[in-house]
Design a protein around this motif. Structure first.
Motif, PDB file in Angstrom:
ATOM      1  N   SER A 146       0.831  -1.202   0.000  1.00  0.00           N
ATOM      2  CA  SER A 146       0.000   0.000   0.000  1.00  0.00           C
ATOM      3  C   SER A 146       0.866   1.253   0.000  1.00  0.00           C
ATOM      4  CB  SER A 146      -0.914   0.004   1.226  1.00  0.00           C
ATOM      5  OG  SER A 146      -1.625   1.216   1.322  1.00  0.00           O
ATOM      6  N   ALA A 147       0.342   2.319  -0.588  1.00  0.00           N
ATOM      7  CA  ALA A 147       1.037   3.606  -0.585  1.00  0.00           C
ATOM      8  C   ALA A 147       0.720   4.406   0.670  1.00  0.00           C
ATOM      9  CB  ALA A 147       0.630   4.415  -1.819  1.00  0.00           C
ATOM     10  N   SER A 148      -0.074   3.837   1.552  1.00  0.00           N
ATOM     11  CA  SER A 148      -0.471   4.520   2.778  1.00  0.00           C
ATOM     12  C   SER A 148       0.730   4.718   3.711  1.00  0.00           C
ATOM     13  CB  SER A 148      -1.548   3.707   3.501  1.00  0.00           C
ATOM     14  OG  SER A 148      -1.765   4.194   4.806  1.00  0.00           O
ATOM     15  N   THR A 149       0.679   5.779   4.514  1.00  0.00           N
ATOM     16  CA  THR A 149       1.739   6.022   5.498  1.00  0.00           C
ATOM     17  C   THR A 149       1.677   5.002   6.636  1.00  0.00           C
ATOM     18  OG1 THR A 149       0.285   7.582   6.647  1.00  0.00           O
ATOM     19  CG2 THR A 149       1.813   8.491   5.011  1.00  0.00           C
ATOM     20  N   ALA A 150       0.529   4.317   6.791  1.00  0.00           N
ATOM     21  CA  ALA A 150       0.368   3.325   7.857  1.00  0.00           C
ATOM     22  C   ALA A 150       0.716   1.916   7.396  1.00  0.00           C
ATOM     23  CB  ALA A 150      -1.076   3.347   8.379  1.00  0.00           C
ATOM     24  N   THR A 151       1.227   1.796   6.192  1.00  0.00           N
ATOM     25  CA  THR A 151       1.495   0.466   5.651  1.00  0.00           C
ATOM     26  C   THR A 151       2.659  -0.216   6.358  1.00  0.00           C
ATOM     27  OG1 THR A 151       1.954  -0.761   3.615  1.00  0.00           O
ATOM     28  CG2 THR A 151       3.085   1.330   3.908  1.00  0.00           C
ATOM     29  N   THR A 152       2.646  -1.534   6.328  1.00  0.00           N
ATOM     30  CA  THR A 152       3.760  -2.312   6.868  1.00  0.00           C
ATOM     31  C   THR A 152       4.887  -2.435   5.847  1.00  0.00           C
ATOM     32  OG1 THR A 152       2.780  -4.390   6.085  1.00  0.00           O
ATOM     33  CG2 THR A 152       2.192  -3.642   8.308  1.00  0.00           C
ATOM     34  N   GLY A 153       4.595  -2.069   4.593  1.00  0.00           N
ATOM     35  CA  GLY A 153       5.581  -2.173   3.528  1.00  0.00           C
ATOM     36  C   GLY A 153       5.628  -3.539   2.876  1.00  0.00           C
ATOM     37  N   LEU A 154       4.787  -4.462   3.353  1.00  0.00           N
ATOM     38  CA  LEU A 154       4.767  -5.813   2.814  1.00  0.00           C
ATOM     39  C   LEU A 154       3.705  -5.941   1.730  1.00  0.00           C
ATOM     40  CD1 LEU A 154       5.010  -7.806   6.180  1.00  0.00           C
ATOM     41  CD2 LEU A 154       6.866  -7.251   4.594  1.00  0.00           C
ATOM     42  N   SER A 155       3.992  -6.764   0.730  1.00  0.00           N
ATOM     43  CA  SER A 155       3.015  -7.025  -0.326  1.00  0.00           C
ATOM     44  C   SER A 155       2.075  -8.123   0.145  1.00  0.00           C
ATOM     45  CB  SER A 155       3.722  -7.459  -1.615  1.00  0.00           C
ATOM     46  OG  SER A 155       4.502  -6.408  -2.131  1.00  0.00           O
ATOM     47  N   ARG A 156       0.795  -7.822   0.098  1.00  0.00           N
ATOM     48  CA  ARG A 156      -0.213  -8.760   0.578  1.00  0.00           C
ATOM     49  C   ARG A 156      -1.443  -8.686  -0.329  1.00  0.00           C
ATOM     50  NH1 ARG A 156       3.422 -10.521   3.108  1.00  0.00           N
ATOM     51  NH2 ARG A 156       3.599 -10.830   5.371  1.00  0.00           N
ATOM     52  N   SER A 157      -2.241  -9.746  -0.271  1.00  0.00           N
ATOM     53  CA  SER A 157      -3.559  -9.695  -0.901  1.00  0.00           C
ATOM     54  C   SER A 157      -4.436  -8.781  -0.053  1.00  0.00           C
ATOM     55  CB  SER A 157      -4.168 -11.096  -0.963  1.00  0.00           C
ATOM     56  OG  SER A 157      -4.408 -11.592   0.346  1.00  0.00           O
ATOM     57  N   ALA A 158      -5.631  -8.469  -0.539  1.00  0.00           N
ATOM     58  CA  ALA A 158      -6.518  -7.584   0.227  1.00  0.00           C
ATOM     59  C   ALA A 158      -6.814  -8.175   1.599  1.00  0.00           C
ATOM     60  CB  ALA A 158      -7.810  -7.354  -0.548  1.00  0.00           C
ATOM     61  N   SER A 159      -7.173  -9.454   1.634  1.00  0.00           N
ATOM     62  CA  SER A 159      -7.463 -10.099   2.916  1.00  0.00           C
ATOM     63  C   SER A 159      -6.187 -10.324   3.717  1.00  0.00           C
ATOM     64  CB  SER A 159      -8.187 -11.421   2.690  1.00  0.00           C
ATOM     65  OG  SER A 159      -7.385 -12.313   1.935  1.00  0.00           O
ATOM     66  N   GLY A 160      -5.050 -10.418   3.028  1.00  0.00           N
ATOM     67  CA  GLY A 160      -3.772 -10.586   3.724  1.00  0.00           C
ATOM     68  C   GLY A 160      -3.421  -9.388   4.580  1.00  0.00           C
ATOM     69  N   HIS A 161      -3.743  -8.173   4.077  1.00  0.00           N
ATOM     70  CA  HIS A 161      -3.515  -6.977   4.885  1.00  0.00           C
ATOM     71  C   HIS A 161      -4.354  -7.033   6.166  1.00  0.00           C
ATOM     72  CE1 HIS A 161      -0.854  -4.732   2.295  1.00  0.00           C
ATOM     73  NE2 HIS A 161      -1.672  -4.871   1.259  1.00  0.00           N
ATOM     74  N   ALA A 218      -5.435  -9.763   7.646  1.00  0.00           N
ATOM     75  CA  ALA A 218      -4.889 -10.816   8.505  1.00  0.00           C
ATOM     76  C   ALA A 218      -3.658 -10.314   9.260  1.00  0.00           C
ATOM     77  CB  ALA A 218      -4.533 -12.042   7.668  1.00  0.00           C
ATOM     78  N   ASP A 219      -2.810  -9.523   8.574  1.00  0.00           N
ATOM     79  CA  ASP A 219      -1.639  -8.944   9.239  1.00  0.00           C
ATOM     80  C   ASP A 219      -2.052  -8.011  10.368  1.00  0.00           C
ATOM     81  OD1 ASP A 219       0.144 -10.296   7.691  1.00  0.00           O
ATOM     82  OD2 ASP A 219       0.695  -8.602   6.412  1.00  0.00           O
ATOM     83  N   PHE A 220      -3.057  -7.194  10.099  1.00  0.00           N
ATOM     84  CA  PHE A 220      -3.535  -6.249  11.104  1.00  0.00           C
ATOM     85  C   PHE A 220      -4.066  -6.997  12.326  1.00  0.00           C
ATOM     86  CE2 PHE A 220      -7.089  -3.003  12.135  1.00  0.00           C
ATOM     87  CZ  PHE A 220      -6.328  -2.463  13.158  1.00  0.00           C
ATOM     88  N   LEU A 221      -4.868  -8.018  12.072  1.00  0.00           N
ATOM     89  CA  LEU A 221      -5.442  -8.797  13.165  1.00  0.00           C
ATOM     90  C   LEU A 221      -4.357  -9.532  13.941  1.00  0.00           C
ATOM     91  CD1 LEU A 221      -8.035  -9.682  14.558  1.00  0.00           C
ATOM     92  CD2 LEU A 221      -8.204 -11.571  12.928  1.00  0.00           C
ATOM     93  N   SER A 222      -3.386 -10.063  13.223  1.00  0.00           N
ATOM     94  CA  SER A 222      -2.290 -10.771  13.880  1.00  0.00           C
ATOM     95  C   SER A 222      -1.474  -9.827  14.766  1.00  0.00           C
ATOM     96  CB  SER A 222      -1.382 -11.403  12.825  1.00  0.00           C
ATOM     97  OG  SER A 222      -0.269 -12.035  13.418  1.00  0.00           O
ATOM     98  N   GLY A 223      -1.214  -8.631  14.261  1.00  0.00           N
ATOM     99  CA  GLY A 223      -0.469  -7.655  15.047  1.00  0.00           C
ATOM    100  C   GLY A 223      -1.215  -7.245  16.297  1.00  0.00           C
ATOM    101  N   LEU A 224      -2.533  -7.056  16.159  1.00  0.00           N
ATOM    102  CA  LEU A 224      -3.356  -6.714  17.317  1.00  0.00           C
ATOM    103  C   LEU A 224      -3.329  -7.828  18.357  1.00  0.00           C
ATOM    104  CD1 LEU A 224      -6.650  -5.015  16.063  1.00  0.00           C
ATOM    105  CD2 LEU A 224      -5.001  -4.096  17.696  1.00  0.00           C
ATOM    106  N   ALA A 225      -3.451  -9.068  17.885  1.00  0.00           N
ATOM    107  CA  ALA A 225      -3.459 -10.204  18.799  1.00  0.00           C
ATOM    108  C   ALA A 225      -2.143 -10.297  19.566  1.00  0.00           C
ATOM    109  CB  ALA A 225      -3.717 -11.493  18.026  1.00  0.00           C
ATOM    110  N   ALA A 226      -1.029 -10.069  18.859  1.00  0.00           N
ATOM    111  CA  ALA A 226       0.276 -10.131  19.521  1.00  0.00           C
ATOM    112  C   ALA A 226       0.413  -9.023  20.563  1.00  0.00           C
ATOM    113  CB  ALA A 226       1.385 -10.015  18.482  1.00  0.00           C
TER     114      ALA A 226
END
Length: 481
Positions: free
Chosen positions: A392-407, A409-417
């Motif tokens: 994503s070009a967003s300033t909040a991006t992780t910089g990783l390439s992901r599918s739409a649902s992958g982004h 999943a990353d967000f949810l995983s980070g929250l859980a951790a």
């Protein structure tokens, strides 16, 4: 020793045992009273014989109480942070939850695949369109929940500031009463109990250090240098709001910070005057935790919009036209990302429930009329684009390439951790608090010890009574001579 001196000594002993009995009874009766400090009677020998009853002393371990208060504040901060992360995680939902964000992505993908397999069936096209509508609605729902969380924090800050100001004023008043009582020789133990309860209530909000001052007064400071009470009570200022939107932040001036005696003070960072405690955590919930979650949600909404706002994907779109997902019905502009998730909408042109035509998923949003019903090329391209790994070009991006649902999943995983880390911290702080509280209570009223002391006092009472009885008998014999 003369009879009169012996009588005086015995009477002083009876008076001492009475005072001791009263104090022991008070200790036992208040063994479970919050803030109660065990009392003891100071006794000494009179120069001419007998017992001198001194002041009633309040026996507490101020150091343990101080450490317990700091642990109490730390536990309150950990609890507030943990609760905020848990609630945000619940808004997104677990991956296996049918109402979760990742499930909404999966339903859209599944509906597009089914529509591509039979592009001639209007019901399948309608299902794909409704799946898109539901996904956009899920984004809006999560965004609303995050803002509700911020608003609750803002209103709770207001309540805690009010409680803090009231408690500080009452402690200042008790300081004056205790000073007056000590100056006039009156017992101020009950006033000390009330003051301890009030200071404990302050420690639930901010961490505090108590410093003794002359005449039984105390001063209160935060570990990071905030002066809460030094002679007079400090005045903490805060203004709450009735509504919070994603663009409203402390930095923009739309939300209030804290003032101390009219001067603005920091509310973020470990060196802020009120760092630690539930008040500090509520500011983190409003201005950091929830804001970060909103930014990540907006990033995912931007990713979703930009995947389909591409004329190369749908050749019926012109430059500047809105794609399958829109920013409030219009094309998304890269400089207007903040709050996008709250404005995200499925394009009305393809929404059959709002007057649109679901066949536009097959033939293009800008198509003038329905095309060949067997053409599934665009539907397949939409599915591929949904699953394409993109950064994503967003300033909040992780910089990783992901599918739409992958982004997501990353967000949810980070929250859980982060939530699990918070729960570990919470467990540690509560264990520390419970240990110090147990130590404090162990030094309080021990009813078994008090009852044992009562037996000793009863024996002393009986001994003094026997002396008086013996003196009475002697006097009677002398009178009879």
């Amino acid at each position: 020793m003369t009879l009169s001196a012996s009588m005086s000594a015995a009477l002083s002993g009876l008076n001492a045992t009475k005072r001791q009995t009263d104090v022991i009874s008070s200790n036992i009766a208040n063994a479970l009273t919050e803030g109660y400090g065990r009392r003891s009677v100071s006794l000494s020998v009179r120069p001419l014989g007998g017992v001198q009853v001194g002041a009633i002393e309040r026996v507490v371990n101020e150091r343990v109480i101080g450490d317990r208060r700091l642990a109490q504040a730390a536990a309150g901060e950990a609890q507030t942070r943990s609760d905020a992360l848990t609630r945000i995680e619940a808004l997104l939902g677990a991956p296996d939850d049918i109402s979760s964000l990742t499930s909404a992505y999966a339903r859209l993908e599944g509906a597009l695949i089914e529509a591509a397999s039979r592009p001639d069936v209007p019901a399948r096209l309608d299902s794909a369109a409704r799946a898109g509508v539901n996904l956009a609605a899920k984004f809006e729902s999560i965004s609303d929940g995050i803002q509700d969380l911020r608003l609750e924090a803002d209103q709770q800050i207001s309540r805690e500031v009010t409680k803090l100001n009231s408690a500080l004023e009452q402690v200042a008043e008790l300081n004056a009463l205790i000073f007056s009582s000590n100056s006039s020789g009156q017992d101020a133990a009950a006033l000390h109990d009330q003051r301890q309860v009030l200071i404990d209530s302050i420690a639930e909000i901010v961490p505090i250090r108590q410093v003794q001052r002359e005449g039984g007064k105390v001063a209160l400071f935060t570990p990071t240098g905030g002066i809460l009470l030094e002679g007079t009570a400090a005045k903490i200022g805060f203004s709450s709001v009735n509504m919070i939107t994603p663009d409203m932040t402390l930095g923009s001036g739309a939300l209030s910070g804290l003032t101390l005696n009219g001067n603005p003070v920091r509310t973020d960072g470990n060196n802020a005057p009120f760092a630690g405690g539930s008040l500090h955590a509520l500011f983190a919930q409003r201005d950091e935790i929830a804001v970060s979650a909103q930014a990540s949600l907006d990033m995912m909404a931007r990713d979703l919009v930009e995947r389909f706002q591409d004329p190369a994907l749908d050749t019926t779109l012109g430059v500047g036209d809105a794609g399958l997902f829109t920013d409030g019905g219009t094309a998304f502009v890269a400089t207007d990302e903040e709050g996008l998730s709250a404005r995200l909408e499925f394009n009305i042109l393809a929404d059959p429930d709002r007057g649109g035509d679901s066949w536009r998923l097959r033939d293009g949003l800008g198509a003038a009329a329905s095309g060949p019903v067997g053409n599934a090329a665009l539907l397949q391209s939409l599915t591929d684009r949904l699953n394409e790994s993109r950064s994503s070009a967003s300033t909040a991006t992780t910089g990783l390439s992901r599918s739409a649902s992958g982004h997501a999943a990353d967000f949810l995983s980070g929250l859980a951790a982060e939530r699990e880390s918070g729960e570990v911290e919470l467990s540690y702080q509560y264990a520390r608090y419970d240990t110090l509280l147990s130590t404090e209570l162990a030094g309080g009223v021990d009813t078994d010890r008090e009852l044992q002391q009562l037996l000793v006092v009863e024996q002393a009472y009986a001994a003094n009574a026997k002396v008086i009885q013996t003196i009475d008998e002697l006097i009677q014999r002398i009178m009879a001579i």
